[in-house]
Design a protein around this motif. Structure first.
Motif, PDB file in Angstrom:
ATOM      1  N   THR A   1      -2.039  -2.311   1.664  1.00 50.65           N
ATOM      2  CA  THR A   1      -2.919  -2.373   2.842  1.00 50.65           C
ATOM      3  C   THR A   1      -4.345  -1.996   2.483  1.00 50.65           C
ATOM      4  N   THR A   2      -4.486  -0.895   1.766  1.00 51.26           N
ATOM      5  CA  THR A   2      -5.818  -0.457   1.355  1.00 51.26           C
ATOM      6  C   THR A   2      -6.497  -1.506   0.473  1.00 51.26           C
ATOM      7  N   ALA A   3      -5.733  -2.060  -0.473  1.00 53.87           N
ATOM      8  CA  ALA A   3      -6.302  -3.067  -1.359  1.00 53.87           C
ATOM      9  C   ALA A   3      -6.732  -4.312  -0.592  1.00 53.87           C
ATOM     10  N   ALA A   4      -5.908  -4.759   0.362  1.00 53.25           N
ATOM     11  CA  ALA A   4      -6.243  -5.950   1.137  1.00 53.25           C
ATOM     12  C   ALA A   4      -7.499  -5.745   1.963  1.00 53.25           C
ATOM     13  N   VAL A   5      -7.597  -4.553   2.612  1.00 54.32           N
ATOM     14  CA  VAL A   5      -8.786  -4.268   3.424  1.00 54.32           C
ATOM     15  C   VAL A   5     -10.036  -4.251   2.553  1.00 54.32           C
TER      16      VAL A   5
END
Length: 430
Positions: free
Chosen positions: A33-37
């Motif tokens: 999630t953090t990487a995608a954001v």
């Protein structure tokens, strides 16, 4: 019931994910999630940077920004953000592990995403700038026309054809530029005549898309019937006369020597000797590019050093004419008049072109012929005209002239006359 300690409240309040923490450095793909954001934010940041720079470049230079500069700006902003976030972590926590394989891999992917997103921002920014500036009058339209558009509130849309042709005898425009122009809709002020609309369309294509020459036909309603583009010849080769070559030599150029100066080339070895004469075409430090006769090119060595002697200035009508011709829309062209074509019997006064010379079939060339001199079958006409006018003359030179009514009536009668002399009823419909 006892209340939890203050430290416990701080711990509870900090337990949810902090939105700002998602954008700091040290992110890996172990946190999807953090990487995608982060990747989405980096892509948007690259698009906005490249688009904004494209708009500013279009406004200031009136041309499309090079793709490399737009990509560099988009990647630089993302890299700057990553470095700034890393510095913030170092200041706040005292250390940060930026060289873990997972962190390094994510940062490389982030820079790759920004590299891909920058051209998208460039295209979006150019589209916005081209349409916006055409309406507000920033460089594309005169101030009085822009005022008319804002007051009336209506514009004319011109849609370019899906197929952009190449102009003969001109260097072709890149396929990328033609693909960008294909089926594109351009906005212009309303209440323009066809000739005014054509002039603005040509100027728009040259300034916004780096096109050197434009050949376009417009309908009475302002539609585009035909569009061909070409690029201007660049470099020294386009101005080198036949029998002349350009060579680069090492020499001490005379003070303030510039392109166009006539010089003599002398050897530095004793005894000194004049080798040849030429024309300076460029100076870069101690390297001078000269245009010399091709027979004298072998006398000059790229390893030797020479002395140059500047000659008195002489007017060069051919160079001046070539320079002016490269900066205008008109171009030189030849048209051969075919038998019974529409140009037979016409004169220089009746064509919308400057007739510079005429070469009759099998005869010598006549320069600057009289304006009343009629064109004959087999004539080769040298004209100076716009590409669309030259194309029109070529069509007239090959199109048979219309037959008059008297000739049309006389021709079938003569063909229908029998050898026997017997009367013939031409009207046998009954």
């Amino acid at each position: 019931m006892s209340l939890p300690p203050l430290g416990s409240l701080d711990t509870l309040s900090a337990s949810p994910v902090d939105p700002l923490a998602l954008l700091q450095s040290g992110v890996t793909f172990e946190q999807p999630t953090t990487a995608a954001v982060n990747l989405v934010v980096f892509a948007v940041l690259s698009v906005l940077t490249a688009g904004g720079l494209t708009v500013a470049y279009r406004w200031y230079f009136k041309s499309l920004i090079p793709e490399g500069i737009a990509i560099l700006a988009g990647v630089a902003v993302v890299a700057l953000y990553i470095n700034t976030a890393s510095l913030g972590v170092v200041v706040g926590q005292g250390s940060v592990d930026l060289f873990r394989p997972g962190v390094v891999f994510f940062n490389v992917v982030a820079l790759g995403v920004s590299t891909v997103a920058a051209p998208v921002g460039r295209r979006i920014g150019d589209t916005i700038a081209s349409q916006l500036f055409s309406l507000v009058g920033l460089g594309e339209i005169d101030a009085e026309v822009s005022t008319m558009v804002r007051s009336v509130g209506r514009v004319t849309s011109v849609r370019l054809p899906s197929e952009i042709e190449d102009m003969e005898s001109y260097d072709p425009v890149t396929e990328e530029t033609k693909a960008e122009l294909a089926s594109k809709t351009l906005v212009f002020p309303r209440r323009l005549t066809v000739e005014e609309l054509r002039s603005r369309l040509v100027s728009r294509l040259k300034e916004d898309y780096g096109v050197g020459y434009v050949d376009v036909d417009l309908t009475a309603e302002g539609g585009v019937d035909y569009l061909a583009v070409g690029s201007r010849a660049a470099g020294v080769g386009a101005t080198i006369a036949p029998g002349t070559v350009a060579v680069a030599i090492r020499a001490d150029p005379p003070n303030n020597a510039t392109s166009g100066d006539q010089v003599q080339v002398w050897s530095t070895a004793e005894p000194t000797e004049r080798l040849t004469s030429g024309e300076i075409r460029g100076v870069a430090g101690d390297v001078v590019t000269l245009a010399v006769d091709e027979a004298d090119a072998g006398l000059l060595s790229p390893t030797e050093r020479y002395r140059l002697l500047t000659m008195p200035a002489e007017p060069q009508a051919d160079r001046e004419f070539a320079t002016l011709l490269r900066s205008v829309d008109e171009t030189m062209g030849t048209v051969t008049v075919e038998a019974n074509s529409m140009l037979v019997g016409e004169t220089a006064d009746t064509v919308a072109a400057a007739v510079l010379a005429i070469r009759p079939s099998g005869e010598k060339l006549t320069a600057l012929p009289e304006s009343a001199r009629q064109f004959e079958s087999g004539d080769t006409i040298y004209v100076l005209a716009r590409p669309d006018v030259l194309r029109q003359l070529e069509g007239w030179a090959t199109t048979p002239a219309p037959v008059s009514d008297d000739e049309a009536d006389a021709e079938p009668t003569e063909q229908a006359e029998p050898d026997s002399g017997a009367p013939v009823d031409l009207d046998d419909s009954e």
